[in-house]
Every structure is written in structure tokens, then in C-alpha cells.
Design a protein around this motif. Structure first.
Motif, PDB file in Angstrom:
ATOM      1  N   ASP A  74      25.906 -12.632  15.020  1.00  9.72           N
ATOM      2  CA  ASP A  74      25.113 -11.945  14.440  1.00  9.72           C
ATOM      3  C   ASP A  74      23.959 -12.017  14.092  1.00  9.72           C
ATOM      4  O   ASP A  74      23.964 -13.354  13.302  1.00  9.72           O
ATOM      5  CB  ASP A  74      26.173 -10.555  13.666  1.00  9.72           C
ATOM      6  CG  ASP A  74      25.334  -9.395  13.733  1.00  9.72           C
ATOM      7  OD1 ASP A  74      24.658  -8.866  14.471  1.00  9.72           O
ATOM      8  OD2 ASP A  74      25.263  -8.830  13.384  1.00  9.72           O
ATOM      9  N   ALA A  75      22.922 -11.120  14.033  1.00  9.47           N
ATOM     10  CA  ALA A  75      21.460 -11.528  13.318  1.00  9.47           C
ATOM     11  C   ALA A  75      21.111 -10.421  12.729  1.00  9.47           C
ATOM     12  O   ALA A  75      21.312  -8.675  13.523  1.00  9.47           O
ATOM     13  CB  ALA A  75      20.836 -12.254  13.895  1.00  9.47           C
ATOM     14  N   ASP A  76      20.676 -10.459  11.510  1.00 10.12           N
ATOM     15  CA  ASP A  76      19.920  -9.012  10.612  1.00 10.12           C
ATOM     16  C   ASP A  76      19.646  -8.901  10.183  1.00 10.12           C
ATOM     17  O   ASP A  76      19.434  -9.654   9.782  1.00 10.12           O
ATOM     18  CB  ASP A  76      21.727  -8.082  10.149  1.00 10.12           C
ATOM     19  CG  ASP A  76      21.578  -6.793   9.784  1.00 10.12           C
ATOM     20  OD1 ASP A  76      20.826  -5.783  10.728  1.00 10.12           O
ATOM     21  OD2 ASP A  76      22.279  -6.382   9.351  1.00 10.12           O
ATOM     22  N   ILE A  77      19.204  -7.342  10.051  1.00  7.78           N
ATOM     23  CA  ILE A  77      18.243  -7.438   8.427  1.00  7.78           C
ATOM     24  C   ILE A  77      17.963  -5.977   8.109  1.00  7.78           C
ATOM     25  O   ILE A  77      18.385  -5.083   8.196  1.00  7.78           O
ATOM     26  CB  ILE A  77      16.600  -7.161   9.975  1.00  7.78           C
ATOM     27  CG1 ILE A  77      16.462  -8.089  10.694  1.00  7.78           C
ATOM     28  CG2 ILE A  77      15.051  -6.850   9.006  1.00  7.78           C
ATOM     29  CD1 ILE A  77      14.757  -8.006  12.386  1.00  7.78           C
ATOM     30  N   HIS A  78      17.850  -6.804   6.487  1.00  9.04           N
ATOM     31  CA  HIS A  78      18.742  -5.775   5.885  1.00  9.04           C
ATOM     32  C   HIS A  78      17.421  -4.716   5.318  1.00  9.04           C
ATOM     33  O   HIS A  78      17.328  -4.889   4.496  1.00  9.04           O
ATOM     34  CB  HIS A  78      19.838  -6.277   4.584  1.00  9.04           C
ATOM     35  CG  HIS A  78      20.253  -7.383   5.398  1.00  9.04           C
ATOM     36  ND1 HIS A  78      21.415  -6.178   5.601  1.00  9.04           N
ATOM     37  CD2 HIS A  78      20.501  -8.409   5.774  1.00  9.04           C
ATOM     38  CE1 HIS A  78      22.231  -7.329   5.954  1.00  9.04           C
ATOM     39  NE2 HIS A  78      21.931  -8.708   6.146  1.00  9.04           N
ATOM     40  N   CYS A  79      16.957  -4.209   6.229  1.00 16.54           N
ATOM     41  CA  CYS A  79      15.507  -3.000   5.993  1.00 16.54           C
ATOM     42  C   CYS A  79      15.942  -2.401   4.731  1.00 16.54           C
ATOM     43  O   CYS A  79      14.805  -1.819   4.134  1.00 16.54           O
ATOM     44  CB  CYS A  79      14.924  -2.141   7.142  1.00 16.54           C
ATOM     45  SG  CYS A  79      15.076  -3.439   8.223  1.00 16.54           S
ATOM     46  N   SER A  80      17.101  -2.140   4.630  1.00 15.01           N
ATOM     47  CA  SER A  80      17.360  -1.000   3.521  1.00 15.01           C
ATOM     48  C   SER A  80      17.284  -1.981   1.365  1.00 15.01           C
ATOM     49  O   SER A  80      17.518  -1.240   0.671  1.00 15.01           O
ATOM     50  CB  SER A  80      18.295  -0.093   3.300  1.00 15.01           C
ATOM     51  OG  SER A  80      19.592  -0.958   3.153  1.00 15.01           O
ATOM     52  N   VAL A  81      17.153  -3.052   1.732  1.00 14.85           N
ATOM     53  CA  VAL A  81      16.835  -3.920   0.268  1.00 14.85           C
ATOM     54  C   VAL A  81      15.699  -4.155  -0.140  1.00 14.85           C
ATOM     55  O   VAL A  81      14.924  -4.217   0.509  1.00 14.85           O
ATOM     56  CB  VAL A  81      17.660  -5.072   1.055  1.00 14.85           C
ATOM     57  CG1 VAL A  81      17.530  -5.613  -0.687  1.00 14.85           C
ATOM     58  CG2 VAL A  81      19.598  -5.389   1.053  1.00 14.85           C
ATOM     59  N   HIS A  82      15.785  -3.331  -0.733  1.00 12.02           N
ATOM     60  CA  HIS A  82      14.384  -3.736  -1.744  1.00 12.02           C
ATOM     61  C   HIS A  82      14.198  -4.797  -2.937  1.00 12.02           C
ATOM     62  O   HIS A  82      15.123  -5.280  -3.265  1.00 12.02           O
ATOM     63  CB  HIS A  82      13.722  -1.414  -2.652  1.00 12.02           C
ATOM     64  CG  HIS A  82      13.402  -1.011  -1.711  1.00 12.02           C
ATOM     65  ND1 HIS A  82      11.958  -0.845  -1.561  1.00 12.02           N
ATOM     66  CD2 HIS A  82      14.480  -0.595  -0.814  1.00 12.02           C
ATOM     67  CE1 HIS A  82      12.311   0.183  -0.797  1.00 12.02           C
ATOM     68  NE2 HIS A  82      13.816  -0.054  -0.321  1.00 12.02           N
ATOM     69  N   GLY A  83      13.467  -4.729  -3.943  1.00 15.41           N
ATOM     70  CA  GLY A  83      13.177  -5.785  -4.618  1.00 15.41           C
ATOM     71  C   GLY A  83      11.891  -6.842  -4.368  1.00 15.41           C
ATOM     72  O   GLY A  83      11.427  -7.778  -5.296  1.00 15.41           O
ATOM     73  N   MET A 113       0.810  -1.179   0.214  1.00 12.67           N
ATOM     74  CA  MET A 113      -0.192   0.050  -0.152  1.00 12.67           C
ATOM     75  C   MET A 113       0.555   0.996  -0.134  1.00 12.67           C
ATOM     76  O   MET A 113       2.421   1.943   0.415  1.00 12.67           O
ATOM     77  CB  MET A 113      -0.356  -0.203   1.198  1.00 12.67           C
ATOM     78  CG  MET A 113      -2.050  -1.581   0.843  1.00 12.67           C
ATOM     79  SD  MET A 113      -3.151  -1.495   2.472  1.00 12.67           S
ATOM     80  CE  MET A 113      -4.149   0.446   2.180  1.00 12.67           C
ATOM     81  N   PRO A 114       0.802   2.497  -0.311  1.00 15.27           N
ATOM     82  CA  PRO A 114       1.259   3.911  -0.046  1.00 15.27           C
ATOM     83  C   PRO A 114       2.051   3.990   0.535  1.00 15.27           C
ATOM     84  O   PRO A 114       1.032   3.954   1.779  1.00 15.27           O
ATOM     85  CB  PRO A 114       0.456   4.676  -1.089  1.00 15.27           C
ATOM     86  CG  PRO A 114      -0.833   3.705  -1.786  1.00 15.27           C
ATOM     87  CD  PRO A 114      -0.576   2.426  -1.084  1.00 15.27           C
ATOM     88  N   LYS A 115       2.932   4.555   0.566  1.00 16.88           N
ATOM     89  CA  LYS A 115       3.914   4.830   1.702  1.00 16.88           C
ATOM     90  C   LYS A 115       4.052   4.511   2.986  1.00 16.88           C
ATOM     91  O   LYS A 115       4.902   4.838   4.216  1.00 16.88           O
ATOM     92  CB  LYS A 115       2.783   6.315   1.862  1.00 16.88           C
ATOM     93  CG  LYS A 115       2.807   7.214   1.324  1.00 16.88           C
ATOM     94  CD  LYS A 115       4.590   7.860   0.679  1.00 16.88           C
ATOM     95  CE  LYS A 115       4.309   8.914  -0.651  1.00 16.88           C
ATOM     96  NZ  LYS A 115       5.090   9.449  -1.148  1.00 16.88           N
ATOM     97  N   VAL A 116       3.335   2.545   2.764  1.00 18.01           N
ATOM     98  CA  VAL A 116       4.326   2.192   4.090  1.00 18.01           C
ATOM     99  C   VAL A 116       5.266   1.922   4.782  1.00 18.01           C
ATOM    100  O   VAL A 116       5.452   1.955   5.728  1.00 18.01           O
ATOM    101  CB  VAL A 116       2.752   0.491   3.486  1.00 18.01           C
ATOM    102  CG1 VAL A 116       3.331  -0.135   4.933  1.00 18.01           C
ATOM    103  CG2 VAL A 116       1.986   1.381   4.083  1.00 18.01           C
ATOM    104  N   ARG A 117       5.203   1.551   3.522  1.00 24.92           N
ATOM    105  CA  ARG A 117       7.200   1.009   3.659  1.00 24.92           C
ATOM    106  C   ARG A 117       7.842   2.287   3.830  1.00 24.92           C
ATOM    107  O   ARG A 117       8.879   2.193   5.256  1.00 24.92           O
ATOM    108  CB  ARG A 117       8.420   0.264   2.431  1.00 24.92           C
ATOM    109  CG  ARG A 117       9.405  -0.354   2.591  1.00 24.92           C
ATOM    110  CD  ARG A 117      10.131  -0.967   1.538  1.00 24.92           C
ATOM    111  NE  ARG A 117      11.046  -1.705   1.663  1.00 24.92           N
ATOM    112  CZ  ARG A 117      11.344  -2.803   1.663  1.00 24.92           C
ATOM    113  NH1 ARG A 117      11.037  -3.468   0.643  1.00 24.92           N
ATOM    114  NH2 ARG A 117      12.339  -3.105   2.186  1.00 24.92           N
ATOM    115  N   GLU A 118       7.863   3.270   3.197  1.00 25.71           N
ATOM    116  CA  GLU A 118       8.290   4.626   3.141  1.00 25.71           C
ATOM    117  C   GLU A 118       8.163   5.424   5.149  1.00 25.71           C
ATOM    118  O   GLU A 118       9.114   5.708   5.526  1.00 25.71           O
ATOM    119  CB  GLU A 118       7.527   5.918   2.515  1.00 25.71           C
ATOM    120  CG  GLU A 118       8.163   6.105   1.144  1.00 25.71           C
ATOM    121  CD  GLU A 118       7.200   4.672   0.182  1.00 25.71           C
ATOM    122  OE1 GLU A 118       7.071   5.051  -1.450  1.00 25.71           O
ATOM    123  OE2 GLU A 118       6.513   3.566   0.832  1.00 25.71           O
TER     124      GLU A 118
END
Length: 258
Positions: free
Chosen positions: A230-239, A203-208
Motif C-alpha cells: 500500500d501507499a498512503d498520503i497522510h493529509c490529516s497530519v499537520h506540523g 496562504m489563508p484557507k488554502v489547506r482548509e
């Protein structure tokens, strides 16, 4: 050793959005996919000679499906849970010398919760399956588990209580699984970290606005706790509507090149 898990929500579409760049940048020894939405022969990935490719396709076209790309040579590969086949392509189990890797795409209860009974029955079978594996050697579980376990794991907990992925029943099954001897690696290492999610609506603007859910996990046998790095969540990766999650862990496996 580095492991990555990503629900790509259709690999062919994700490839057009930079999948290969992400794959190379994350540089995992084991790279696991969910929702490949492929049939055999519908894609050819040039991952380099060091990666072995294992695919579990759903019988229904354009639906579900899992894959593992491995620099390690497995002792065995299993395509399903109780049997070496299941029609929705939701699971791959790779056995290595010191551990099992289970890549899973857990069934969604659906918006109207019509599939919740099946989901709960799946959870019970899945827990028994992992415990059987764990009796032999430690287990690493990764994938889209389709549940936000704690209120900290989604943006609007109160508004979503009772919705698919945040029902008391689904959360309770995750509690049972962790209580049976498994760790949520991200929450184990970062017990109080909020505002970090792995899935956002289209939905629009949800991820932003970062209105998300953490539903993608690496779980490990509790016996591996001291080996977590370590454990990580790569929030900046789109696709995809999901982002990759990763785990670094100290294991004795040696990379065997093809």
C-alpha cells in the motif's frame, strides 16, 4: 516493512507542533525527513534505542538538509550523489541487503524559474545515479521531488501550467525517470485518485479548501511492483506545509535492534 517520508520544513519547529506524536503513531521501520534545516548539534531526538539516526546537513545554516531514522542496520551510508558529500545536504543513500533507500530533497526551480537549468541538470544526474544503483539491486526513492507530475496531482492544473514545479520541463524529467524503470507507487496503486495532495501553501484557507499539490513521492524499481502492499498520503497530519507519505512493501530485511 513500512517506510515514511516527510518534508518537515524545519524540524525544530515541527517538533513543537507534535512531530514526536506523529513519529510514534506512524511507527515506521524507515522514517525519512527533508528540509530538516539543522546543523550538527542543534537538536537531540529521543527516538528510542531501536532507531539509528543518519543526518546530511546543508552547509548553509537553516537550509535544506535530510535525515533517515532506521530500525534496520545499513550496510553502508552515502551522503550525496556522485561524491560522499554535497553542500546542500539533499540526499542520503542507505544500502541494505536487498535494496537501496534514497532519501532526496530535489532542488526547487524557484518562482522566477532562475534555478530551472540547474534543476534539469540535477534531474539528469539523479536519474543516472539511480540507474547505477538499480543495476546492483532494487531501489526505493522517497522525498520531496518538487514536481506535480500529472494534472491529477494538483488542484488548479491549468492556472499553474508553467509555474515552478509544474513546468513541462520538470514534468518531462519525471516522465523520463519513470520510463527508465521506476514506479510512482501511489499512482501505480491508485491511478485515478484525485484530490489527494501532500503540500499546501501557507496562504489563508488554502489547506482548509484542499488547494494542494502532490509533490512528495515513493518511487520504486519496477522489479518491486509485485511486492507493493500500500501507499498512503497522510493529509490529516499537520506540523508542516507538507504531510507525510508512506509505503508498505514486502521485503525480506530483518529488523536488527541496537
Amino acid at each position: 516493512m513500512k517506510l515514511v517520508s516527510w518534508n518537515v520544513n524545519g524540524l525544530r519547529a515541527c517538533v513543537k507542533k507534535g512531530f514526536m506524536d506523529v513519529f510514534r503513531e506512524l511507527d515506521a521501520d524507515l522514517f525519512c525527513l527533508q528540509e530538516s534545516k539543522l546543523q550538527a548539534g542543534q537538536i537531540e531526538l529521543d527516538l528510542g534505542p531501536e532507531y539509528r539516526q543518519y543526518w546530511n546537513y546543508a552547509e548553509q545554516k537553516g537550509y535544506s538538509g535530510t535525515a533517515v531514522f532506521s530500525r534496520l542496520a545499513p550496510l553502508s551510508v552515502r551522503y550525496g550523489m556522485e561524491e560522499d558529500h554535497e553542500p546542500e545536504g539533499r540526499m542520503l543513500t542507505l544500502e541494505f541487503e536487498s535494496f537501496f533507500l534514497v532519501n532526496v530533497y530535489t532542488p526547487n526551480a524557484r518562482r522566477d524559474l532562475s534555478r530551472l537549468p540547474y534543476r534539469l541538470e540535477w534531474e539528469d544526474r539523479f536519474r543516472r545515479y539511480l540507474l547505477q544503483l538499480n543495476a546492483s539491486k532494487p531501489v526505493i526513492v522517497c522525498g520531496d521531488l518538487n514536481v506535480a507530475h500529472q494534472e491529477l496531482d494538483l488542484k488548479n492544473a491549468r492556472a499553474n501550467l508553467g509555474n515552478s514545479g509544474f513546468t513541462l520541463e520538470e514534468r518531462g524529467k519525471m516522465t523520463e525517470l519513470l520510463g527508465a524503470g521506476f514506479l510512482d507507487t501511489f499512482r501505480h496503486l491508485y491511478p485515478d485518485r484525485g484530490e489527494v495532495y501532500s503540500w499546501w501553501s501557507y496562504m489563508p484557507k488554502v489547506r482548509e479548501r484542499n488547494i494542494g499539490w502532490r509533490i512528495d513521492y515513493f518511487l520504486v524499481s519496477a522489479s518491486l511492483a509485485d511486492q507493493l502492499i500500500d501507499a498512503d498520503i497522510h493529509c490529516s497530519v499537520h506540523g508542516s506545509d507538507h504531510c507525510p507519505v508512506s509505503l508498505c512493501i514486502d521485503l525480506p530485511e530483518r529488523v536488527s535492534k541496537l
